[in-house]
Write an enzyme that holds these catalytic residues in place. Structure first.
Site, mmCIF file in Angstrom:
data_model
loop_
_atom_site.group_PDB
_atom_site.id
_atom_site.type_symbol
_atom_site.label_atom_id
_atom_site.label_comp_id
_atom_site.label_asym_id
_atom_site.label_seq_id
_atom_site.Cartn_x
_atom_site.Cartn_y
_atom_site.Cartn_z
ATOM 1 N N ASP A 8 0.962 -1.112 -0.025
ATOM 2 C CA ASP A 8 0.067 0.056 -0.062
ATOM 3 C C ASP A 8 1.047 1.220 -0.018
ATOM 4 O O ASP A 8 2.182 0.997 0.405
ATOM 5 C CB ASP A 8 -0.851 -0.102 1.292
ATOM 6 N N LEU A 9 0.529 2.305 -0.408
ATOM 7 C CA LEU A 9 1.226 3.631 -0.526
ATOM 8 C C LEU A 9 1.267 4.455 0.917
ATOM 9 O O LEU A 9 2.033 4.557 1.842
ATOM 10 C CB LEU A 9 0.905 4.309 -1.765
ATOM 11 N N ASP A 10 -0.118 5.239 0.930
ATOM 12 C CA ASP A 10 -0.227 5.993 1.880
ATOM 13 C C ASP A 10 -0.065 5.379 3.480
ATOM 14 O O ASP A 10 -1.025 4.446 3.654
ATOM 15 C CB ASP A 10 -1.589 6.821 1.713
ATOM 16 N N THR A 16 1.949 9.961 4.266
ATOM 17 C CA THR A 16 0.760 11.096 3.856
ATOM 18 C C THR A 16 -0.483 10.853 4.456
ATOM 19 O O THR A 16 -1.239 11.582 3.931
ATOM 20 C CB THR A 16 0.836 10.698 2.040
ATOM 21 N N LYS A 44 -8.900 5.550 5.877
ATOM 22 C CA LYS A 44 -7.765 4.938 5.468
ATOM 23 C C LYS A 44 -7.804 3.747 4.409
ATOM 24 O O LYS A 44 -8.715 2.798 5.002
ATOM 25 C CB LYS A 44 -6.590 4.410 6.653
ATOM 26 N N SER A 113 -2.451 0.540 -4.307
ATOM 27 C CA SER A 113 -2.952 1.715 -3.649
ATOM 28 C C SER A 113 -4.294 2.269 -4.239
ATOM 29 O O SER A 113 -4.661 2.185 -5.344
ATOM 30 C CB SER A 113 -1.921 2.670 -3.755
ATOM 31 N N ALA A 114 -5.103 2.923 -3.409
ATOM 32 C CA ALA A 114 -6.469 3.411 -3.589
ATOM 33 C C ALA A 114 -6.437 4.677 -4.338
ATOM 34 O O ALA A 114 -7.173 5.288 -4.974
ATOM 35 C CB ALA A 114 -7.559 3.466 -2.563
ATOM 36 N N LYS A 144 -10.740 -0.994 -1.954
ATOM 37 C CA LYS A 144 -10.690 -1.841 -0.727
ATOM 38 C C LYS A 144 -11.922 -1.618 0.471
ATOM 39 O O LYS A 144 -12.534 -0.572 0.443
ATOM 40 C CB LYS A 144 -9.273 -1.581 0.036
ATOM 41 N N GLU A 168 -0.230 -3.236 4.622
ATOM 42 C CA GLU A 168 -1.177 -2.471 4.587
ATOM 43 C C GLU A 168 -1.028 -1.685 6.102
ATOM 44 O O GLU A 168 -0.774 -2.257 7.031
ATOM 45 C CB GLU A 168 -2.175 -3.223 4.560
ATOM 46 N N ASP A 169 -1.605 -0.328 6.132
ATOM 47 C CA ASP A 169 -2.038 0.303 7.383
ATOM 48 C C ASP A 169 -3.359 0.345 7.747
ATOM 49 O O ASP A 169 -3.828 1.136 8.649
ATOM 50 C CB ASP A 169 -1.048 1.565 7.274
HETATM 51 C C1 BG6 Z 1 -5.656 5.696 0.119
HETATM 52 C C2 BG6 Z 1 -5.669 6.648 1.407
HETATM 53 O O1 BG6 Z 1 -4.153 5.252 -0.014
HETATM 54 O O2 BG6 Z 1 -5.939 6.596 -0.916
HETATM 55 C C3 BG6 Z 1 -6.865 7.340 1.355
HETATM 56 O O3 BG6 Z 1 -5.546 5.717 2.557
HETATM 57 C C4 BG6 Z 1 -7.187 8.118 0.234
HETATM 58 O O4 BG6 Z 1 -6.849 8.058 2.666
HETATM 59 C C5 BG6 Z 1 -7.146 7.274 -0.868
HETATM 60 O O5 BG6 Z 1 -8.419 8.813 0.404
HETATM 61 C C6 BG6 Z 1 -7.472 7.885 -2.246
HETATM 62 O O6 BG6 Z 1 -6.449 8.800 -2.456
HETATM 63 P P1 BG6 Z 1 -6.461 9.849 -3.624
HETATM 64 O O7 BG6 Z 1 -5.070 10.497 -3.356
HETATM 65 O O8 BG6 Z 1 -6.824 9.464 -4.808
HETATM 66 O O9 BG6 Z 1 -7.406 11.108 -3.039
HETATM 67 MG MG MG Z 2 -2.650 3.340 3.599
#
Ligand code: BG6
Ligand code: MG
Length: 216
Positions: A8-10, A16, A44, A113-114, A144, A168-169
């Site tokens: 996962d990224l964030d 972030t 998240k 990542s989302a 997710k 994943e967090d």
């Molecule tokens: C996820 C984050 O990785 O991405 C969420 O955990 C975030 O908090 C989602 O809403 C969507 O991200 P973005 O950058 O497309 O708004």
């Molecule tokens: Mg995350």
């Protein structure tokens, strides 16, 4: 054996999650909705559109589609303003060591990542080249805890989901990994991520031997 290591990224690779929180908090304030760190756990791993719906639900507030669209743009602009000066210092401790180890051991490395902002973040932090495959919010239709993002990553790496490991967090992300029958590794608090197969506070707590065991 070659396995798929899906990150996962964030909140996992980069710090972030705090910027997402601040940007959502600004929107919530404008709507007079109380939005806490605890509420933020629900957001998240969740898509931008779904996140706004959750916040509106918390405050029992209804707005027009036009207002929603405006808020989504505003939230993203606020979020991006935190990323302007982003560089490698934003990579969370211990992450680079694990990425290097996986590369050395010739393992499959993917991003799952989302976020629709994933690529520029990987570029700014200088780690894009570690990833064989990137699946992000632009590539999936189901957010997710739907496992689509992780299954797609494993498929593109040509590795069986059973031979895949997810870092994943978020609760939603751990659930997605579990549904995909992948090994789920939670990065964060045990009280929140208790559904994960393994939990570490952060990547500095992950020993080389743990990764070697996963590789098998
Ligand atoms: C996820 C984050 O990785 O991405 C969420 O955990 C975030 O908090 C989602 O809403 C969507 O991200 P973005 O950058 O497309 O708004
Ligand atoms: Mg995350």
């Amino acid at each position: 054996m070659k396995k798929a290591f899906i990150f996962d990224l964030d909140g996992v690779i980069v710090d972030t999650a705090k910027y997402h929180f601040l940007a959502w908090q600004k929107i919530a304030q404008e709507l007079n909705i109380n939005f806490t760190h605890e509420d933020n756990e629900l957001l998240k791993g969740v898509s931008r559109v779904r996140s706004l719906d959750i916040i509106l639900g918390l405050g029992n507030v209804q707005v027009s589609q036009a207002d929603k669209d405006r808020m989504l743009i505003e939230k993203n602009e606020e979020y991006l303003s935190y990323l302007v000066d982003m560089d490698e210092s934003e990579i969370l401790p211990g992450v680079l060591k694990i990425l290097k180890l996986l590369k050395e051991k010739n393992q499959g490395i993917a991003l799952g990542s989302a976020s629709k902002n994933a690529r520029p973040i990987l570029e700014k932090t200088g780690i894009l080249s570690y990833f064989d495959v990137i699946v992000d919010g632009n590539d999936v239709t189901n957010a997710k805890p739907d496992p689509e993002v992780f299954l797609k990553a494993a498929q593109l790496l040509n590795i069986d989901p059973k031979n895949s490991i997810v870092f994943e967090d978020s609760v939603a992300g751990i659930q997605a990994a579990n549904i995909a029958e992948m090994v789920s590794v939670g990065i964060g608090e045990e009280t929140i991520l208790h559904e994960a197969d393994h939990i570490f506070k952060d990547f500095t707590q992950i020993e080389t031997s743990f990764i070697e065991e996963l590789i098998g």
